[in-house]
Design a protein around this motif. Sequence first.
Motif, PDB file in Angstrom:
ATOM      1  N   SER A 139       0.832  -1.202   0.000  1.00 14.48           N
ATOM      2  CA  SER A 139       0.000   0.000   0.000  1.00 14.48           C
ATOM      3  C   SER A 139       0.874   1.263   0.000  1.00 14.48           C
ATOM      4  CB  SER A 139      -0.952  -0.057   1.201  1.00 14.48           C
ATOM      5  OG  SER A 139      -2.014   0.844   1.037  1.00 14.48           O
ATOM      6  N   MET A 140       0.754   2.135   1.003  1.00 14.61           N
ATOM      7  CA  MET A 140       1.613   3.320   1.073  1.00 14.61           C
ATOM      8  C   MET A 140       3.081   2.913   0.989  1.00 14.61           C
ATOM      9  SD  MET A 140       2.290   5.830   4.364  1.00 14.61           S
ATOM     10  CE  MET A 140       3.362   4.634   5.187  1.00 14.61           C
ATOM     11  N   GLY A 141       3.462   1.833   1.682  1.00 16.31           N
ATOM     12  CA  GLY A 141       4.846   1.362   1.663  1.00 16.31           C
ATOM     13  C   GLY A 141       5.281   0.923   0.271  1.00 16.31           C
ATOM     14  N   ALA A 169      -5.878   3.491  -6.240  1.00 12.73           N
ATOM     15  CA  ALA A 169      -5.545   4.314  -5.077  1.00 12.73           C
ATOM     16  C   ALA A 169      -6.114   5.719  -5.239  1.00 12.73           C
ATOM     17  CB  ALA A 169      -4.029   4.371  -4.890  1.00 12.73           C
ATOM     18  N   MET A 170      -5.953   6.301  -6.429  1.00 14.44           N
ATOM     19  CA  MET A 170      -6.459   7.651  -6.657  1.00 14.44           C
ATOM     20  C   MET A 170      -7.985   7.682  -6.517  1.00 14.44           C
ATOM     21  SD  MET A 170      -3.687   9.375  -7.043  1.00 14.44           S
ATOM     22  CE  MET A 170      -4.241  10.991  -7.532  1.00 14.44           C
ATOM     23  N   TYR A 214      -0.659  14.445   1.731  1.00 19.99           N
ATOM     24  CA  TYR A 214       0.437  13.700   1.098  1.00 19.99           C
ATOM     25  C   TYR A 214      -0.045  12.558   0.214  1.00 19.99           C
ATOM     26  CZ  TYR A 214       3.222  16.243   4.513  1.00 19.99           C
ATOM     27  OH  TYR A 214       3.796  17.238   5.253  1.00 19.99           O
ATOM     28  N   TRP A 215      -1.337  12.208   0.321  1.00 18.13           N
ATOM     29  CA  TRP A 215      -1.825  11.022  -0.371  1.00 18.13           C
ATOM     30  C   TRP A 215      -1.599  11.102  -1.876  1.00 18.13           C
ATOM     31  CZ3 TRP A 215      -7.223  10.567   2.493  1.00 18.13           C
ATOM     32  CH2 TRP A 215      -6.981  10.298   3.848  1.00 18.13           C
ATOM     33  N   ARG A 270       0.151   9.472  -7.262  1.00 11.17           N
ATOM     34  CA  ARG A 270       0.046  10.015  -8.625  1.00 11.17           C
ATOM     35  C   ARG A 270       1.318   9.707  -9.414  1.00 11.17           C
ATOM     36  NH1 ARG A 270      -3.543  13.083 -10.786  1.00 11.17           N
ATOM     37  NH2 ARG A 270      -4.382  13.912  -8.832  1.00 11.17           N
ATOM     38  N   GLY A 271       1.140   9.142 -10.605  1.00 14.81           N
ATOM     39  CA  GLY A 271       2.282   8.812 -11.459  1.00 14.81           C
ATOM     40  C   GLY A 271       2.979   7.513 -11.074  1.00 14.81           C
TER      41      GLY A 271
END
Length: 361
Positions: free
Chosen positions: A122-124, A153-154, A269-270, A275-276
Motif C-alpha cells: 500500500s503506502m509502503g 488508489a487515486m 500527502y496522499w 500520482r504517477g
Amino acid sequence: PGRKRDFSPVPWSQYFEAMEDVVVENENGKYTFRIYKSGSEGPVLLLLHGGGHSALSWAVFTSAIINRIQCRIVALDLRSHGETKVRNPEDLSAETMSKDVGNVVEAMYGDLPPPIMLIGHSMGGAIAVHTAASNLVPSLLGLCMIDVVEGTAMDALNSMQNFLRSRPKTFKSIENAIEWSVKSGQIRNLESARVSMVGQIKQCEEAASPEAPKAIVEGIIEEEEEEEEEDEDYEGRGSVNKRKKEDDTETKKEHLYTWRIELAKTEKYWDGWFRGLSNLFLGCPTPKLLLLAGVDRLDKDLTIGQMQGKFQMQVLPQCGHAVHEDAPDKVAEAVATFLIRHRFTEPIGGFQWKTCIHSWC
C-alpha cells in the motif's frame, strides 16, 4: 460453536530474530528508526508497511519466507509509525519517506550495501517505488508492490476519510483492538492480527477509569456489521452512526488505547504517494513483481505494461487489502519463487517453487 478465539497479543520475538534502533544523523539531529530482523545470509528483503501499520505487519510473512529461501529480512517502521522517532513526524511526503529508507540503508551498511529487494504494501509500496526511482538504494535487486495500483488508489482517496471516520477512536484493551481488526475484516488472519495490531495502537496519555463500560468496543464491532447491512437504508444508518457517536464519547472517558498515527491528518500527502506511480514502477530497471488482492485492480498503464511483460503479476484471491497478513504463506511463496527464478537466491528446506510463471497456475 467450538473454542473461544484467543485475541491476546503475541510478542514480535516469536517471528523476528532481533530488534534494533538504527540511528540516522543529519542536519536536523538524530532520528531513530526501529527495525526487526531475521536471517544471516542471502539478499536483504527490505519491508515497508502500509499507512497506519508498522513493521510488525510483516511478522508472519517473515517466518514464512525465512523457511523457504536464503534471505535476510529487515522490516522498518516508517516515520510517524510504530516505534520510529523523528524530528518532524508530520512530514510524510513521498520524497522525505524515500530519503528515510535510503538513509537507513546507508546507516546499516555504509557504502557497500548487500543486494536489496524493496517490498512494500500500500503506502509502503508507493514509497518503495519512489525510493527505487530516485536511486536511493544503490544495490537494488528487485521491487515488489503489494496491493497498490495508482488508478485504484487515486479513486479510493475520496472515500478514505469516510473509512477512517468509521473506525473506533479508542479501544479498552489490546485484546479489543485485535478482536476489532479481525471482526471488521481489516486483518483477516487472527495470527497476524495478534502480533501486528500492537504496532498500530498506543496507550492513551490519561489514566483509564476503573468503571469503564465493558461492552463498548464490542458494541462498535456489532454496529459496524449492522451498518454494512443497513447501507441501503440511509435513515437506519443515521441511527447507527448516532449510537456509535455516543459510544465513542463514552469510550473517550476510559482513555486506554488509541491509534498511533492520525491518518486523517496525512491527507495532503496522499496524492503525492500515488500520482504517477504506475509509470514510475514500470520505469524501474530492476525485475518487478506486483501482488494484488483482486484482478480488477490494474489501471491502463499497468495493463499495457503487463501485456508487454514488463513485470510479473500474481493475484491472490480471498484476501483483504492486507494481503501479506491475510495470506502470508502465499505471499512468501510468490516472493521466494520470484527471487529463485531470477537466481537471486537459493531455496532451502526442500521448498518446491513453481517453474510456471503464469499467475493462474
